[in-house]
Design a protein around this motif. Structure first.
Motif, PDB file in Angstrom:
ATOM      1  N   ASP A   1      28.084  53.982   7.494  1.00 33.95           N
ATOM      2  CA  ASP A   1      27.550  52.991   6.559  1.00 33.95           C
ATOM      3  C   ASP A   1      28.578  52.813   5.438  1.00 33.95           C
ATOM      4  OD1 ASP A   1      25.865  51.427   5.019  1.00 33.95           O
ATOM      5  OD2 ASP A   1      24.591  53.088   4.376  1.00 33.95           O
TER       6      ASP A   1
ATOM      7  N   ASN B   1      16.491  60.560   5.848  1.00 34.45           N
ATOM      8  CA  ASN B   1      15.592  59.425   5.743  1.00 34.45           C
ATOM      9  C   ASN B   1      14.572  59.519   6.867  1.00 34.45           C
ATOM     10  OD1 ASN B   1      16.861  58.260   3.501  1.00 34.45           O
ATOM     11  ND2 ASN B   1      18.401  57.305   4.814  1.00 34.45           N
TER      12      ASN B   1
ATOM     13  N   ARG C   1      13.240  57.172   8.679  1.00 32.66           N
ATOM     14  CA  ARG C   1      13.178  55.826   9.291  1.00 32.66           C
ATOM     15  C   ARG C   1      14.554  55.474   9.817  1.00 32.66           C
ATOM     16  NH1 ARG C   1      16.507  53.717   5.789  1.00 32.66           N
ATOM     17  NH2 ARG C   1      16.570  54.724   3.766  1.00 32.66           N
TER      18      ARG C   1
ATOM     19  N   ASP D   1      19.298  51.031   7.351  1.00 33.81           N
ATOM     20  CA  ASP D   1      19.591  49.614   7.177  1.00 33.81           C
ATOM     21  C   ASP D   1      20.842  49.537   6.320  1.00 33.81           C
ATOM     22  OD1 ASP D   1      19.611  46.908   6.763  1.00 33.81           O
ATOM     23  OD2 ASP D   1      17.495  46.770   6.218  1.00 33.81           O
TER      24      ASP D   1
ATOM     25  N   GLU E   1      22.497  50.351   9.408  1.00 29.12           N
ATOM     26  CA  GLU E   1      22.946  51.032  10.634  1.00 29.12           C
ATOM     27  C   GLU E   1      22.234  50.497  11.886  1.00 29.12           C
ATOM     28  OE1 GLU E   1      22.233  52.501   7.775  1.00 29.12           O
ATOM     29  OE2 GLU E   1      23.297  54.389   7.507  1.00 29.12           O
TER      30      GLU E   1
END
Ligand code: AMP
Ligand code: GLY
Length: 422
Positions: A212, A285, A287, A290, A292
């Motif tokens: 990222d 995280n 979840r 974002d 990625e």
């Protein structure tokens, strides 16, 4: 399967796009979705934070499974409510989401399981925090312990630089409740990678590694954002390193979570720094990442909906997923001014031309339709994603697609994935 996806960002457009192509997905709804998800799913006018309304919509549409994208509804207990209603849910319980929503809790779990991470101290009052950082000789990182949309982390190479963020978080409460506790940790150096794994509470399926770009400016300068671009795979994670991250981080974390609160069902995301002393966890995280998810979904092959169902049924071992060997690069196009104030409502042109290019997909994040015109409506607006035979080719194609797209004050980094090429 009938599926309801919760969220409205670039991650959700990428998930919706891949779910819609899954053979086992018969119907797809998004709450609330965005103009991108509307191309592949039916958007329902229910906000991600209106938990009871989401459960109601899931029942109304007779969905078999709810997939939760963002952290806020997870932390608020949406997955618990969905499961209570007798519907399968891809996403951890509120307890599970604490690995992200409470960085102090995550540190405790890591400490208890000897998972390598930066040494940290936790503070609830400004005086002690300030005294501590000023007593340090090496750099520190200040983090609001709660959810702050990726903006609550301040990297301070000189300890005195930590005073201002501490004051902003603890005295001025710029992140509200999220700043009630602050984590101050040692500054690590090295290359970063995001390692995501599907998790059914017992088994893990590790997705391909990504990198990222959190800082807003070229060359990793300026404040942190939710992420200005990502690519996958990344040369900093070879097979041996991936095996090590699984062994030293993911598996012990799974065990620690089982001991602490029970089954974790969903995506487990580890942000890793590859230090001279080995991989260390920067954050967990609860979840998908974002942005990625955008390059990951571009490369994922196989039936994502079926794999998610197997997570919910605790049979992840049966999932059959594979990967396009070609790398993918995602460049985030943002509103000028992000992560601070920005103007919205500017008409966007060129998305269709970019989308028509071979091996390119433009994922919507902060867009909206006003009187039939697509406009920017958020900080991160689009995730322009391309596949290529090499990372350099994928990068070139992604930026060619970016060049097709325009709106007033649009901003993007020019060096997404450059680290992997040099
Ligand atoms: P996080 O949201 O905790 O992953 O932090 C956001 C970004 O801040 C990371 O991607 C790193 O670039 C940086 N960061 C976080 N923790 C540290 C640390 N202990 N040392 C150096 N950089 C860090
Ligand atoms: N891209 C970082 C995150 O999703 O938290």
């Amino acid at each position: 399967m009938r599926i309801l996806l919760v969220g409205s960002g670039g991650r959700e457009h990428a998930l919706a796009w891949r779910l819609a192509q899954s053979p086992s997905c018969r119907a797809l709804y998004c709450c609330p979705g965005n103009p991108g998800t509307a191309q592949v799913a039916e958007n329902l006018p229910v906000k991600a934070e209106d938990l009871a309304d989401i459960v109601q919509a899931a029942k109304q549409q007779a969905v078999d499974m709810v997939v939760i994208g963002p952290e806020d509804p997870l932390a608020a207990g949406l997955a618990d409510q969905v499961r209570k209603a007798g519907i399968l849910c891809f996403g951890p319980s509120a307890q599970g989401a604490r690995i992200e929503a409470d960085k102090a809790f995550a540190k405790e779990l890591m400490r208890g399981a000897s998972i390598p991470t930066a040494e940290a101290h936790i503070f609830t009052d400004l005086e002690s925090a300030r005294d501590y950082v000023l007593s340090r000789e090496a750099g520190v990182v200040v983090k609001a312990a709660g959810l702050a949309k990726g903006k609550g982390v301040f990297v301070c190479p000189e300890p005195y630089q930590a005073v201002k963020p501490l004051e902003q978080i603890m005295r001025d409460k710029v992140f509200g409740q999220a700043g009630q506790k602050v984590v101050v940790e040692e500054l690590l150096t090295g290359q970063e990678a995001s390692i995501l794994a599907l998790c059914d509470g017992r088994n893990l399926y590790t997705l391909e590694a990504c990198q990222d770009h959190k800082a807003v400016g070229d060359g990793d300068t300026g404040p942190n954002t939710g992420g200005m671009g990502a690519y996958s795979p990344t040369p900093v994670i070879d097979q041996a390193m991936m095996a090590r991250v699984e062994r030293e981080v993911l598996v012990p974390m799974l065990d620690a979570m089982n001991r602490s609160f029970g089954r974790y069902e969903g995506c487990l995301y580890a942000g890793i720094m590859l230090t001279a002393a080995g991989p260390k966890v920067l954050e967990f995280n609860a979840r998908f990442g974002d942005p990625e998810t955008q390059p990951l979904m571009m490369r994922l092959r196989g039936d994502l909906a079926a794999a998610m169902e197997l997570v919910c049924r605790h049979r992840l071992g049966e999932a059959e997923l594979s990967w396009d060997p070609r790398p993918a690069v995602c460049v985030v196009m943002a509103s000028g001014g992000y992560p601070d104030k920005y103007q919205s409502g500017y008409p966007i042109t060129g998305i269709d031309q970019a989308d028509a290019m071979a091996d390119v997909k433009v994922f919507h994040a902060g867009t909206a339709l006003r009187d039939g015109q697509l406009v920017n409506a958020g900080g991160r607006v689009l995730g322009v994603t391309a596949l290529g035979e090499t990372i350099a080719a994928a990068q070139k194609r992604a930026y060619e697609a970016v060049a097709q797209i325009h709106w007033t004050d649009c901003y993007y980094r020019h060096d997404i994935a450059s680290k992997a090429i040099s």
